[in-house]
Design a protein around this motif. Structure first.
Motif, short mmCIF file in Angstrom:
data_model
loop_
_atom_site.label_atom_id
_atom_site.label_comp_id
_atom_site.label_asym_id
_atom_site.label_seq_id
_atom_site.Cartn_x
_atom_site.Cartn_y
_atom_site.Cartn_z
N ARG A 151 0.83 -1.21 0.00
CA ARG A 151 0.00 0.00 0.00
C ARG A 151 0.86 1.25 0.00
O ARG A 151 0.38 2.34 -0.28
N PHE A 209 -13.18 -2.41 -7.58
CA PHE A 209 -13.87 -2.21 -6.31
C PHE A 209 -14.21 -3.54 -5.66
O PHE A 209 -14.04 -3.73 -4.47
N ILE A 213 -12.46 -4.10 -2.19
CA ILE A 213 -13.30 -3.77 -1.04
C ILE A 213 -14.26 -4.90 -0.70
O ILE A 213 -14.40 -5.28 0.46
N LEU A 217 -14.73 -8.70 2.49
CA LEU A 217 -15.94 -8.88 3.30
C LEU A 217 -16.39 -10.33 3.29
O LEU A 217 -17.01 -10.80 4.24
N VAL A 305 -9.56 4.54 -7.12
CA VAL A 305 -10.80 4.32 -6.35
C VAL A 305 -10.58 3.41 -5.17
O VAL A 305 -11.33 3.42 -4.22
N GLY A 307 -7.68 3.48 -3.50
CA GLY A 307 -6.65 4.06 -2.66
C GLY A 307 -5.23 3.72 -3.06
O GLY A 307 -4.32 3.89 -2.27
N PHE A 309 -2.02 4.77 -4.99
CA PHE A 309 -1.51 6.05 -5.49
C PHE A 309 -0.69 5.84 -6.75
O PHE A 309 0.52 5.78 -6.71
N ARG B 25 -11.53 -6.64 20.62
CA ARG B 25 -11.05 -7.48 19.53
C ARG B 25 -10.17 -6.70 18.57
O ARG B 25 -9.09 -7.13 18.20
N GLN B 29 -6.05 -6.89 17.89
CA GLN B 29 -5.46 -7.06 16.56
C GLN B 29 -4.43 -5.97 16.27
O GLN B 29 -3.37 -6.25 15.72
N ARG B 37 -3.92 1.14 11.74
CA ARG B 37 -4.20 1.48 10.34
C ARG B 37 -5.21 2.61 10.30
O ARG B 37 -6.35 2.45 10.74
N GLY B 42 -7.81 10.42 0.44
CA GLY B 42 -6.91 10.46 -0.71
C GLY B 42 -7.58 11.16 -1.87
O GLY B 42 -8.81 11.18 -1.93
N ARG B 56 5.83 11.67 2.95
CA ARG B 56 5.42 11.49 4.35
C ARG B 56 4.12 12.23 4.59
O ARG B 56 3.97 13.38 4.17
N TRP B 57 3.20 11.57 5.30
CA TRP B 57 1.91 12.20 5.57
C TRP B 57 2.04 13.24 6.65
O TRP B 57 2.75 13.04 7.65
N GLU B 80 0.02 3.07 10.04
CA GLU B 80 0.03 2.93 8.58
C GLU B 80 -1.09 3.80 8.06
O GLU B 80 -2.24 3.62 8.44
N VAL B 82 -3.62 4.75 5.30
CA VAL B 82 -4.25 4.11 4.15
C VAL B 82 -5.14 5.16 3.48
O VAL B 82 -6.12 5.60 4.07
N PRO B 83 -4.79 5.59 2.26
CA PRO B 83 -5.65 6.58 1.60
C PRO B 83 -6.98 5.95 1.21
O PRO B 83 -7.02 4.86 0.63
N SER B 88 -14.91 4.78 -0.91
CA SER B 88 -14.36 3.53 -0.39
C SER B 88 -14.18 3.55 1.13
O SER B 88 -13.84 2.54 1.71
N PRO B 91 -16.79 0.99 3.23
CA PRO B 91 -16.44 -0.42 3.01
C PRO B 91 -15.06 -0.78 3.57
O PRO B 91 -14.89 -1.85 4.14
N ALA B 92 -14.10 0.12 3.43
CA ALA B 92 -12.75 -0.16 3.94
C ALA B 92 -12.78 -0.33 5.45
O ALA B 92 -12.12 -1.21 6.00
N SER B 94 -15.50 -1.16 7.31
CA SER B 94 -16.28 -2.35 7.65
C SER B 94 -15.48 -3.63 7.44
O SER B 94 -15.56 -4.57 8.21
N ALA B 95 -14.67 -3.64 6.35
CA ALA B 95 -13.94 -4.86 6.02
C ALA B 95 -12.67 -5.01 6.85
O ALA B 95 -11.98 -6.01 6.73
N GLU B 97 -10.02 -3.10 6.58
CA GLU B 97 -8.83 -2.61 5.90
C GLU B 97 -8.18 -1.49 6.71
O GLU B 97 -6.98 -1.30 6.65
#
Lengths: 362, 343
Positions: A151, A209, A213, A217, A305, A307, A309, B25, B29, B37, B42, B56-57, B80, B82-83, B88, B91-92, B94-95, B97
């Motif tokens: 990433r 996507f 994403i 899931l 979309v 993320g 870059f 939980r 992790q 994360r 982005g 660098r952010w 870390e 993550v853009p 997104s 979903p990112a 929820s999943a 990421e």
């Protein structure tokens, strides 16, 4: 411009002066032509001087954003400031030598692969060594290299990785799919047709996507596949589905006689394809293939979309730097220039390949 | 073979179920992985989260995440970034990421409930839709804008809010609908519309790009409430607490006058029990929060300063964004920042 490089060029063409006079005469042949010529000159007269003033006369090549705003012209200093960022993206600064080395290897391999003399077993072997080497170099975690998550890869580096890996893996897959779609085995034919139609039937953006994403899931908790790997799989599938149809066009354009002749001398299916059909089918579809290649190459920008870059997104991120706000035109012109160079190179290469592969053109 | 797979599936399901029941939980992790994360907007968000020329952010939201990392690990670099995009981000999250989103997400009811089930424990920035007009119009309130032409983006809440506002105040306006923000700015700059509307922070960023930024004013009215908060999944109370109380600590520190420059001196000399508890000199707040070290607040302030210092460094009047503190000031100075007591 290419008239002199054509192998079949006449021994002595018209001289430069003759051609120039001919061109001018054509420009002013008749009232309609003259009017069009004058209109074009007028548009150029209105457009070029202001652009020149902006891009060259008032431009700032060295300095800060304040210098740029004071000068009022193009801020090429911004592009200079962000140049290496656009190449390496978010890759850790201290480790930038790694993507730099990777790009050198990648460019060397691509250049070698474009030279027909090197086509063969050794080149394949070279790729088999280079591909994992480049990945290890980028990711690290072994041989004392620090681990860098995919990433954090970015910039032109990631555009190159996605394009080259995606096209290189997608191309053989495309040939298999195209052959499969024309197979006499019903199950194989259905399977290949289904893959092609399903992948081609959705936009790349939704495929990406899904891969980035939605897939996690459905995965059990704790199981993750690297995001870049998922992107590459999606992009490869997409490439394969599109290329497969181009290749199929080539297969169908082959006269029946070619198939029958190959059968008649007792070649097996694979030998027939490898030695007789595919070399001809792939050659006649080169323009369509390159067209698809160029389109797919530019599609790599869609990975934003999820993320990632890529080159274009990195430049857009650079636009948000509070110290350099307000130079989108320069950034977009730079991006356009880079994409044009790469696509133009592809197009020129395909033309030279077409010429050298033409029967009797060697 | 079939039975083995079934058993494995059952085992996996059971461990999943047990994990679900235990609090913490996500935090477990994060600790196991060794990094937090953090989802940031982005490609970039001026002042809030931007990669610099070295990749660098930096920015307001970025430092909030680094402060959370100090609370969890005692190390601001164990993040870390993550853009994510506006499409997104959920979903990112929820999943899994990302563990937290620090990307200007507005706290709303449906994001807290519905299918998302997110927690937004503490507001880090009070934003809201604002209106910008040229200074030469001599307008001091949005209510004087009868008959104005307004540049808006189509299909946004921005467009709906402005229509509501003008209707509620019995004013007429002519919308000029343009999709791209850069195009809107150019249209406004060249005088095609009298009013440029967007969320306040974004509007301030756009103002820096005008030909003469000083010739434009942002009116005091706010047409919407956009409380921006760090967002995380529901189900981990410990992580929620850490996010909330890290934010509150930044606000408390400013209220108590603790800055990057004086935090060490205050920690060793102060007799104020509130300050001594906050900086971990006495009491066990760090332990009950699950922080890596008892003096985590002291370390955060030493590294980044208090809320006001972070604000001024990335968004304040001396930055290109040039934001006034306004609502984002401590409650004792007329703002809305009010942290519950840390005791």
């Amino acid at each position: 411009m290419s008239a002199t490089t054509l192998p079949a060029a006449p021994p002595r063409g018209p001289s430069f002066a003759e051609r120039a006079t001919g061109f001018l005469r054509a420009c002013f042949a008749g009232p309609v032509n003259s009017a069009i010529t004058l209109a074009c000159l007028g548009v150029l007269w209105l457009a070029v001087p202001p652009f020149w003033t902006w891009a060259v006369t008032n431009a700032t090549l060295y300095g800060t954003a304040q210098d740029c705003r004071a000068a009022g012209g193009a801020c090429w200093a911004f592009v200079r400031e962000k140049f290496w960022f656009s190449i390496f993206g978010l890759y850790p600064f201290e480790e930038r030598w790694r993507p730099a080395t990777m790009i050198v290897i990648l460019v060397a391999m691509v250049v070698l692969s474009t030279i027909r003399r090197f086509w063969g077993r050794w080149l394949l072997l070279g790729w088999a060594v280079a591909a994992p080497t480049m990945w290890i170099l980028m990711q690290g975690g072994v041989f004392g290299l620090s681990f860098v998550q995919t990433r954090q890869w970015g910039g032109l580096t990631i555009t190159g990785i996605i394009a080259v890996y995606g096209l290189a893996l997608g191309y053989p897959l495309a040939i298999l799919l195209a052959l499969g779609r024309r197979s006499e085995l019903t199950l194989v034919r259905w399977f290949c047709t289904a893959i092609i139609e399903c992948v081609r039937g959705v936009p790349l953006i939704s495929l990406l996507f899904m891969a980035a994403i939605m897939l996690p899931l459905f995965m059990p908790q704790g199981v993750t596949i690297d995001r870049l790997a998922r992107v590459l799989v999606a992009y490869t599938l997409f490439t394969a589905a599109y290329m497969a149809e181009v290749v199929r066009g080539g297969l169908q354009a082959m006269p029946r006689g070619q198939y029958e002749a190959a059968d008649a001398i007792g070649l097996s299916y694979w030998k027939k394809m490898r030695l007789v059909i595919l070399p001809q089918a792939l050659t006649i579809t080169i323009p369509a293939q390159v067209n698809t290649f160029i389109g797919l190459f530019k599609d790599t920008t869609l990975v934003v979309v999820i993320g990632v870059f890529d080159f274009f997104t990195t430049l857009r991120a650079a636009l948000g730097d509070p110290n350099w706000l307000g130079f989108p035109t320069e950034a977009y012109l730079f991006a356009a220039g880079v994409y044009f160079l790469l696509c133009f190179a592809m197009s020129r290469y395909s033309m030279s390949l077409e010429r050298s592969l033409k029967p009797g053109g060697r | 073979m079939k039975w083995k797979m079934l058993a494995a599936a059952a085992a996996a399901f059971m461990t999943f179920g047990v994990g679900e029941a235990l609090a913490g939980r996500d935090l477990d992790q994060i600790r196991q992985r060794g990094t937090l994360r953090c989802g940031v907007q982005g490609p970039s968000n001026p002042g809030f989260g931007v990669p610099d020329s070295q990749g660098r952010w930096g920015g307001f939201n970025v430092e909030i995440c680094r402060a959370i990392a100090i609370t969890i690990f005692g190390d601001p670099n164990r993040v870390e970034f993550v853009p994510v995009t506006t499409q997104s981000r959920f979903p990112a999250l929820s999943a899994g990421e990302v563990d937290v989103l620090s990307n200007n997400t507005t706290w709303t009811l449906t994001r807290d409930t519905n299918v998302n089930r997110f927690n937004q424990p503490a507001i880090t920035f009070y934003d809201g839709q604002a209106l910008m007009v040229p200074r030469r119009l001599n307008v001091t309130s949005a209510r004087q804008l009868n008959g104005a032409t307004v540049c808006v983006q189509p299909g946004t809440t921005t467009e709906l809010n402005i229509a509501d506002f003008f209707r509620a105040n019995n004013l007429r306006f002519t919308p000029v609908v343009i999709a791209d923000l850069d195009e809107i700015r150019r249209a406004y700059d060249s005088g095609r519309c009298d009013v440029f509307t967007n969320d306040f922070a974004a509007l301030a960023a756009q103002r820096t790009l005008l030909t003469r930024p000083a010739d434009h004013v942002i009116l005091p009215e706010r047409l919407s409430k956009e409380p921006l908060a760090v967002t995380l999944r529901q189900g981990d109370e410990e992580l929620t607490n850490i996010v909330a109380w890290t934010t509150f600590a930044l606000i408390d520190a400013e209220e108590l006058g603790i800055t990057q420059a004086n935090v060490e001196q205050i920690a060793t000399t102060s007799t104020n029990p509130v300050i001594r508890r906050l900086l971990g000199v006495e009491g066990n707040m760090g332990e009950s929060l699950g922080a890596a070290r008892p003096d985590y607040v002291r370390q955060i302030i030493r590294t980044f300063g208090n809320y006001g210092e972070i604000f001024e460094r990335h968004l304040g009047v001396n930055t290109p964004l040039g934001l006034e503190r306004g609502m984002n000031n401590i409650w004792t100075r007329g703002g809305l920042l009010y942290a519950p007591p840390a005791r």
